[in-house]
Write an enzyme that holds these catalytic residues in place. Structure first.
Site, PDB file in Angstrom:
ATOM      1  CE  LYS A 276      -2.757  -3.400  -5.439  1.00 54.33           C
ATOM      2  NZ  LYS A 276      -2.514  -1.768  -4.306  1.00 54.33           N
ATOM      3  NE  ARG A 350       3.159  -4.405   3.748  1.00 57.46           N
ATOM      4  CZ  ARG A 350       3.316  -3.944   3.681  1.00 57.46           C
ATOM      5  NH1 ARG A 350       3.808  -2.677   4.732  1.00 57.46           N
ATOM      6  NH2 ARG A 350       3.282  -2.673   2.722  1.00 57.46           N
TER       7      ARG A 350
HETATM    8  N1  BES Z   1       1.739  -5.806  -5.035  1.00 59.67           N
HETATM    9  C1  BES Z   1       1.351  -3.806  -4.327  1.00 59.67           C
HETATM   10  C2  BES Z   1       2.949  -2.870  -4.553  1.00 59.67           C
HETATM   11  C3  BES Z   1       2.633  -2.548  -6.195  1.00 59.67           C
HETATM   12  C4  BES Z   1       2.503  -1.330  -6.041  1.00 59.67           C
HETATM   13  C5  BES Z   1       3.342  -3.511  -7.387  1.00 59.67           C
HETATM   14  C6  BES Z   1       2.305  -0.610  -7.462  1.00 59.67           C
HETATM   15  C7  BES Z   1       3.493  -2.349  -8.134  1.00 59.67           C
HETATM   16  C8  BES Z   1       3.115  -1.737  -8.463  1.00 59.67           C
HETATM   17  C9  BES Z   1       1.527  -4.003  -3.291  1.00 59.67           C
HETATM   18  O1  BES Z   1       0.780  -5.378  -2.958  1.00 59.67           O
HETATM   19  C10 BES Z   1       0.446  -3.075  -2.499  1.00 59.67           C
HETATM   20  O2  BES Z   1      -0.676  -3.065  -2.634  1.00 59.67           O
HETATM   21  N2  BES Z   1       1.236  -1.937  -1.665  1.00 59.67           N
HETATM   22  C11 BES Z   1       0.927  -1.470  -1.293  1.00 59.67           C
HETATM   23  C12 BES Z   1       0.867  -1.639   0.223  1.00 59.67           C
HETATM   24  C13 BES Z   1       0.478  -0.258   1.386  1.00 59.67           C
HETATM   25  C14 BES Z   1      -1.165  -0.430   1.118  1.00 59.67           C
HETATM   26  C15 BES Z   1       1.063   0.194   2.350  1.00 59.67           C
HETATM   27  C16 BES Z   1       1.322   0.298  -2.023  1.00 59.67           C
HETATM   28  O3  BES Z   1       2.524   0.466  -1.790  1.00 59.67           O
HETATM   29  O4  BES Z   1       0.878   0.804  -2.061  1.00 59.67           O
HETATM   30 MN    MN Z   2      -1.595  -5.149  -2.600  1.00 56.82          MN
END
Ligand code: BES
Ligand code: MN
Ligand code: ZN
Length: 498
Positions: A276, A350
């Site tokens: 990230k 997931r």
């Molecule tokens: N934990 C994150 C989701 C999240 C993002 C929660 C921002 C709270 C605030 C999750 O694991 C994630 O990173 N999801 C990705 C999925 C994507 C790579 C398909 C996302 O939402 O960007």
């Molecule tokens: Mn994630």
């Protein structure tokens, strides 16, 4: 804080701070009218001048100077009586209590009469509102750098009808159960990931299990390998923190089938190899909020002695990049036997949930509810106001919607239509772990749905609601503890067969 229910009149209550609830756009009610009279008409004048408008979430401080028994009086705006909800009560208490604490009060009384809602629920809402509104996360604040201010030690909920004391006390007990559990969840979520590792979470759950006589099983890496939990193990492969699969059983339901609740418990989500950006990455300590909600709900159920069988399942790990980390392009074989191609290691929730949902099916549950900070797309779609809901069962979706309306932890449904499944088709595995940007909240749920067999299932995405960027009336900035009250309400209504 000790919460007491007493019969009496607010103007006679010797306290540091009395709270009077006022409705907008109507004459003063009987209680407010008496207080106003004792004060020589101060309230009427304030309202007439427009210095105070009793809108929801507003408060106004008055120093009665001996004209009533209280040192301070806070008027709490309730909005229009026709729009009254339990949430307005939580908001009023959640605003008034910290306001009085800041003013120096350590003892507070609040008048609960003449509201027009169920008395027990009124007492519960006032209890929740005050306890949650007064919440502070002070674990990492030293006294040297901050004068840790005084706390409110006692709250009295007053009724003028002595026959109602018992009903109100029951409401207070229920309110305390869910508010304490929510506070516990908030503390866990606010804690830095270094101090809230899977190992520490397992130890915390062990503590709760001991206290309430719950059955606990914590699977270690080796056992997960033996079972074939490739989803959870794949995500865990980059971290030096050992993963834990936590199984907690609450059994008070005789021969009733289990209700399974599954919580995403990523103690830190760096994104892994698909790392990230640095901005706001610190927030990703909250990626275990689903797990915290599950622990909180089971704790509440235990305090309330609900006659149910509940199993809580927490796949707990960090998601970290390293030489041993799983990589984009890898294919994971999940506990179900189904394979998932990893397109993005940041779509890890997931993957761990796929194994946990499969495990949940072993219980032949009446329903599976999972709760997860699953997608940024959920926050884009619904903001910080609603939990995203998708699922396969109308009855249980309705029940969760109702629980949301009642608790103020509101949920909003999104469609889980066939067409969305095309987006997670993989060329080399049974499915892939991301479906692109379009409908990201939905395609994540679509993947989860592949792991629940034919059991009724509801998915709750709390990515937008687990953390609040602004102070709300009974939810200060930071971890919200969302899901604890929602799930507890769902369980209570389930038990009542409503
Ligand atoms: N934990 C994150 C989701 C999240 C993002 C929660 C921002 C709270 C605030 C999750 O694991 C994630 O990173 N999801 C990705 C999925 C994507 C790579 C398909 C996302 O939402 O960007
Ligand atoms: Mn994630
Ligand atoms: Zn995540």
């Amino acid at each position: 804080m000790k919460i007491i229910v007493a019969a009496g009149k607010i103007e006679n209550q010797r306290t540091d701070g009395a709270v009077l609830l006022l409705f907008e756009g109507e004459k003063l009610g009987p209680i407010a009218e008496r207080v106003d009279k004792a004060l020589g008409g101060t309230i009427t004048r304030l309202l007439k001048r427009g210095d105070f408008k009793p809108r929801p979430g507003t408060v106004h401080l008055i120093y009665p100077e001996g004209r009533i028994a209280a040192e301070r009086l806070v008027l709490a705006g309730m909005g229009k009586r026709s729009e009254l909800t339990l949430n307005r009560l939580r908001q009023a208490a959640g605003k008034a209590a910290p306001y009085l604490r800041a003013a120096g009060a350590t003892d507070v009384a609040i008048s609960s009469g003449a509201i027009g809602l169920d008395e027990g629920e009124t007492a519960q809402a006032l209890t929740e509102g005050s306890m949650l509104g007064l919440y502070r996360f002070l674990k990492y604040k030293t006294n040297e750098e901050n004068d840790v201010k005084r706390e409110i030690r006692a709250l009295t909920i007053l009724t003028e009808n002595a026959a109602l004391v018992g009903t109100l006390q029951k409401g207070v007990k229920a309110g305390e159960a869910v508010a304490e559990s929510t506070v516990m969840a908030r503390d866990m979520v606010s804690s830095p990931s270094a101090d809230m590792t899977p190992t520490i979470i397992a130890a915390n759950v062990r503590h709760i299990a001991k206290e309430f006589g719950l059955r606990l099983q914590v699977l270690e890496r080796q056992q997960m390998e033996k079972l074939g939990m490739g989803g959870l193990l794949g995500v865990a492969s980059g971290s030096v923190q050992p993963p834990k699969f936590i199984i907690i059983e609450y059994r008070r339901g005789g021969k009733k089938p289990f209700i399974a609740i599954v919580g995403k418990t990523i103690t830190f989500d760096s994104g892994g190899i698909s790392i990230k950006p640095a901005e706001n990455m610190d927030r990703m300590k909250d990626d275990m909020s689903g797990g915290a909600a599950v622990i909180g709900a089971i704790r509440s159920a235990a305090v309330l002695k609900l006659p149910l069988n509940i199993v809580g399942l927490l796949p707990a790990t960090e998601n970290m990049p390293s030489g041993s980390a799983y990589k984009p392009g890898d294919v994971l074989r999940t506990l179900s036997g189904k394979t998932i191609e990893v397109v993005n290691t940041d779509a890890e929730g997931r993957l761990v949930l796929s194994d946990a949902l499969t495990y949940a099916c072993r219980y032949r549950p009446a329903v599976i509810v999972d709760i997860a900070t699953l997608t940024g797309a959920c926050r884009i779609a619904l903001g910080q106001e609603a939990v995203g809901m998708l699922g396969t069962n109308e009855k249980f979706k309705n029940k969760l919607h109702e629980a949301g309306e009642k608790t103020g932890e509101r949920v909003w449904e999104m469609p889980l239509w066939e067409g969305y499944y095309d987006q997670i088709k993989s060329d080399i595995a049974d499915m892939k772990n991301t479906g692109g940007r379009d409908g990201g909240l939905i395609t994540a749920a679509a993947l989860l749905s592949k792991f629940v067999q034919n059991y009724p299932w509801v998915h709750l995405d709390i990515a937008g609601t687990a953390w609040t960027d602004k102070d709300r009336p009974y939810t200060p900035k930071g971890a919200t503890g969302i899901g604890v009250r929602l799930l507890t309400q769902f369980l209570r209504d389930y038990e009542k067969g409503k």
